[in-house]
Design a protein around this motif. Sequence first.
Motif, short mmCIF file in Angstrom:
data_model
loop_
_atom_site.label_atom_id
_atom_site.label_comp_id
_atom_site.label_asym_id
_atom_site.label_seq_id
_atom_site.Cartn_x
_atom_site.Cartn_y
_atom_site.Cartn_z
N LEU B 104 71.25 45.68 30.47
CA LEU B 104 71.49 44.84 29.29
C LEU B 104 72.87 44.19 29.37
CD1 LEU B 104 70.78 43.97 26.34
CD2 LEU B 104 71.87 46.06 25.59
N LEU B 105 73.86 44.96 29.82
CA LEU B 105 75.22 44.42 29.93
C LEU B 105 75.30 43.36 31.02
CD1 LEU B 105 77.16 47.79 29.55
CD2 LEU B 105 77.04 45.95 27.88
N PRO B 108 73.27 39.98 29.07
CA PRO B 108 73.24 40.24 27.63
C PRO B 108 72.32 39.33 26.82
CG PRO B 108 75.37 39.34 28.30
CD PRO B 108 74.60 39.61 29.54
N THR B 109 71.94 38.16 27.39
CA THR B 109 71.05 37.28 26.62
C THR B 109 69.68 37.93 26.40
OG1 THR B 109 70.59 36.16 28.68
CG2 THR B 109 72.07 35.04 27.18
N LEU B 111 69.20 40.49 25.00
CA LEU B 111 69.21 41.05 23.63
C LEU B 111 68.32 40.21 22.71
CD1 LEU B 111 72.90 42.11 22.96
CD2 LEU B 111 70.91 43.49 22.37
N ARG B 203 74.10 41.51 38.23
CA ARG B 203 75.46 41.72 38.72
C ARG B 203 75.94 43.12 38.30
NH1 ARG B 203 78.64 37.87 34.40
NH2 ARG B 203 77.42 38.57 32.62
N PRO B 204 76.83 43.69 39.09
CA PRO B 204 77.36 45.01 38.70
C PRO B 204 78.30 44.88 37.49
CG PRO B 204 78.40 44.23 40.71
CD PRO B 204 77.36 43.23 40.38
N ILE B 205 78.39 45.95 36.74
CA ILE B 205 79.21 45.96 35.52
C ILE B 205 80.29 47.02 35.63
CG2 ILE B 205 79.10 46.55 33.03
CD1 ILE B 205 78.01 43.82 33.63
N SER B 206 81.47 46.67 35.16
CA SER B 206 82.59 47.61 35.20
C SER B 206 82.29 48.84 34.34
CB SER B 206 83.85 46.88 34.69
OG SER B 206 84.69 47.76 34.04
N THR B 208 84.38 50.47 32.66
CA THR B 208 85.12 50.36 31.39
C THR B 208 84.29 49.63 30.34
OG1 THR B 208 87.07 50.13 32.79
CG2 THR B 208 87.38 49.72 30.45
N VAL B 209 83.57 48.59 30.77
CA VAL B 209 82.70 47.86 29.84
C VAL B 209 81.60 48.78 29.32
CG1 VAL B 209 81.07 45.95 29.64
CG2 VAL B 209 83.19 45.62 30.88
#
Lengths: 89, 413
Positions: B104-105, B108-109, B111, B203-206, B208-209
């Motif tokens: 989802l992160l 995000p669209t 959503l 794409r990979p997500i941090s 921290t996010v």
Amino acid sequence: MEASFLAAVKVSILAMVVIFTVLIILIFTIKLLVKLIPYVAPPPAPPRHQTVSATSSDQEEHIAAITATLAIHLGKSPSEFRIVNISQN
Amino acid sequence: MEFSFSASATKILTTTGFSHLAIGDALMILVACLLIYLAIWKKFEPLLLLPIGFGCLLANIPMSMMANTDAGGLLNFFYQGVKHEVLPPLIFLGVGALTDFGPLLANPTTLLLGAAAQVGVYITLIGAVLLGFNMQEASAIGIIGGADGPTSIFIASKLAPHLLAPIAVAAYSYMALVPLIQPPIMKLFTTEQERKIKMEQLRPISQTVKILFPVVVTIVCCLMLPGVTPLLGMLMLGNLFRESGVTARLHETAETHLINIVTILLALAVGSSMTAESFLRIETLKIIVLGLLAFSFATAGGLIFGKIMCKATGGKVNPLIGSAGVSAVPMAARVSQKVGSDADSSNFLLMHAMGPNVAGVIGSAVAAGVFISLFGDVPPSEPHAAIADIVGTVEPGIRTAISQVAGIAAGSN
């Protein structure tokens, strides 16, 4: 509470607007977060495997033994495949 | 005490369950057996339908004191967890600990697909009103379209507790039937070409996010719709346990032992509410039909919005992932993958569908929050459920005085 078709339609429209509003706010928040905190690929881990520090003749013997064992196991001729490297943990 | 064999035998006979077994009880025992059969042999949501079915069986044995209304009975205690809205949020804690919001992160669209699928909730609400339900009951029935069992139970217990049993059974039964209900609708609303669309790798997500996400969702959504805080707050806390990396033991407990224990309690409590008086009614049939409509319209809503996103992005979004917006994690995402790979065996939609799938969880929780805001009127001065019985016994005049004193005390702080 009195329920009528018109009231139900109004509630539905209002609720969908609220849901989309909340989720659109979340979309922009996530996009902002991802932009502010981009993904950083972790540094490559140091190699855990070390090449066998054997003499050339030792390695040739190892390769020969493994090739023969594999050939028997796979039911193939040793000429059908080739071992190019051996490493140990 | 004088002993008479015939009188004692008669007394034993009159105190057996058989002597008090009404036709309604017998029918409900058959319903319980059907649920147990579906759970064990047909694998319909067995983790839930099995204890629900057994709870129903126990509740309908005459004189067993196992119905949810039998004060002092075992399942009445379990039912307090539903009545006071404790168990569904605890299930959400476990769900949050199990859920990876990464897809989802990364996109995000998606959503929006989770939001669009909620259209099923509202079409069902309108249908329920047309069938004669009042607005609170219609809301509780409509939320079946959110395809989220704990949310359905939470809203039903809050807005229409007398309909809890049929709503819970319909929600879990249709969730089990997602692989049968969704594919025909998905094929009806999409073309062969659309089903073959391959999506770009996420794409990979941090990390921290991922850690900040549950905190941000809690702040944004719970400030907008405070009524949904018990559900969404627990969902996000469970996810924070997972992503923070510093609460491994809590994460492990939430995603395994806690959710399992609470599932047993919740399902038994729901089963205990399936008595003949509450279940063998024409309303139950209406709810079963409306539940099917809710799932179907929710699937269609997600697919139609998926098609819109497909057009808007120039064909980069496969509309099939829209059907996963109905929640039912991860079953709906798997169905998207299955239908996509049926069209093209090299098409892998699972991770892309997980985005709208978890968005559906948030979407249905937000839809629940809207219902609570609109119809769950709880006056601010209402005492907390834990002390309601105590305060309720006080004379109204004294209650007013207590409220005034409490107000003065709050003002002086």
